[in-house]
Scaffold this motif. Structure first.
Motif, PDB file in Angstrom:
ATOM      1  N   TYR A 202      -5.979 -10.273  -2.661  1.00 41.23           N
ATOM      2  CA  TYR A 202      -7.375  -9.867  -2.549  1.00 41.23           C
ATOM      3  C   TYR A 202      -7.765  -9.022  -3.752  1.00 41.23           C
ATOM      4  O   TYR A 202      -6.947  -8.313  -4.314  1.00 41.23           O
ATOM      5  CB  TYR A 202      -7.615  -9.062  -1.267  1.00 41.23           C
ATOM      6  N   PHE A 203      -9.030  -9.099  -4.117  1.00 42.08           N
ATOM      7  CA  PHE A 203      -9.518  -8.289  -5.230  1.00 42.08           C
ATOM      8  C   PHE A 203      -9.482  -6.803  -4.881  1.00 42.08           C
ATOM      9  O   PHE A 203      -9.184  -5.966  -5.719  1.00 42.08           O
ATOM     10  CB  PHE A 203     -10.952  -8.681  -5.620  1.00 42.08           C
ATOM     11  N   ASP A 204      -9.831  -6.480  -3.632  1.00 45.57           N
ATOM     12  CA  ASP A 204      -9.848  -5.084  -3.187  1.00 45.57           C
ATOM     13  C   ASP A 204      -8.493  -4.747  -2.585  1.00 45.57           C
ATOM     14  O   ASP A 204      -8.235  -4.985  -1.412  1.00 45.57           O
ATOM     15  CB  ASP A 204     -10.963  -4.876  -2.165  1.00 45.57           C
ATOM     16  N   SER A 205      -7.609  -4.215  -3.414  1.00 43.10           N
ATOM     17  CA  SER A 205      -6.274  -3.858  -2.952  1.00 43.10           C
ATOM     18  C   SER A 205      -5.984  -2.410  -3.344  1.00 43.10           C
ATOM     19  O   SER A 205      -6.679  -1.818  -4.170  1.00 43.10           O
ATOM     20  CB  SER A 205      -5.232  -4.783  -3.588  1.00 43.10           C
TER      21      SER A 205
ATOM     22  N   ALA B   3      -5.294  -2.212  -7.087  1.00 42.62           N
ATOM     23  CA  ALA B   3      -6.516  -2.294  -7.896  1.00 42.62           C
ATOM     24  C   ALA B   3      -7.279  -0.971  -7.856  1.00 42.62           C
ATOM     25  O   ALA B   3      -7.768  -0.498  -8.888  1.00 42.62           O
ATOM     26  CB  ALA B   3      -7.398  -3.433  -7.397  1.00 42.62           C
ATOM     27  N   ARG B   4      -7.348  -0.376  -6.677  1.00 41.47           N
ATOM     28  CA  ARG B   4      -8.054   0.907  -6.561  1.00 41.47           C
ATOM     29  C   ARG B   4      -7.348   2.016  -7.341  1.00 41.47           C
ATOM     30  O   ARG B   4      -7.989   2.830  -7.990  1.00 41.47           O
ATOM     31  CB  ARG B   4      -8.179   1.310  -5.099  1.00 41.47           C
TER      32      ARG B   4
ATOM     33  N   SER C 106       0.831  -1.208   0.000  1.00 46.24           N
ATOM     34  CA  SER C 106       0.000   0.000   0.000  1.00 46.24           C
ATOM     35  C   SER C 106       0.864   1.256   0.000  1.00 46.24           C
ATOM     36  O   SER C 106       0.548   2.239  -0.670  1.00 46.24           O
ATOM     37  CB  SER C 106      -0.922   0.021   1.220  1.00 46.24           C
TER      38      SER C 106
END
Length: 92
Positions: free
Chosen positions: A71-74, A77-78, A40
């Motif tokens: 994870y899809f929500d990373s 990805a964002r 992150s």
């Protein structure tokens, strides 16, 4: 997880925050880390350092890295979704 291991991860996270912004090359390398906090931080640095034009240069590497996200929500990805929605002609 053992107490001393948690303490070491916490120390590592503090060190990463003290780095501040890092180079694009270093941020791309940190995306390969297993720790989501460090990934992150790398994404935040990429977001701050990369214009849309320069982000396009790294799109292949970023999309390959995205496949390895647990994870899809990373954060990655964002970032890619946000940039591609805001600037579809420039980013993708």
């Amino acid at each position: 997880m053992l107490k001393h291991q948690r303490r070491r991860w916490k120390e590592l996270h503090q060190l990463v925050e003290e780095w501040g912004e890092i180079s694009v090359t270093s941020a791309l390398q940190l995306l390969g880390c297993d720790d989501s906090y460090i990934r992150s931080h790398a994404v935040r640095c990429l977001d701050a350092l990369c214009s849309d034009r320069s982000l396009r240069l790294y799109m292949l590497q970023l999309s390959q890295t995205l496949k390895r996200e647990p994870y899809f929500d990373s954060a990655l990805a964002r970032l890619l979704l946000r940039r591609s929605i805001l600037y579809p002609a420039r980013v993708g």
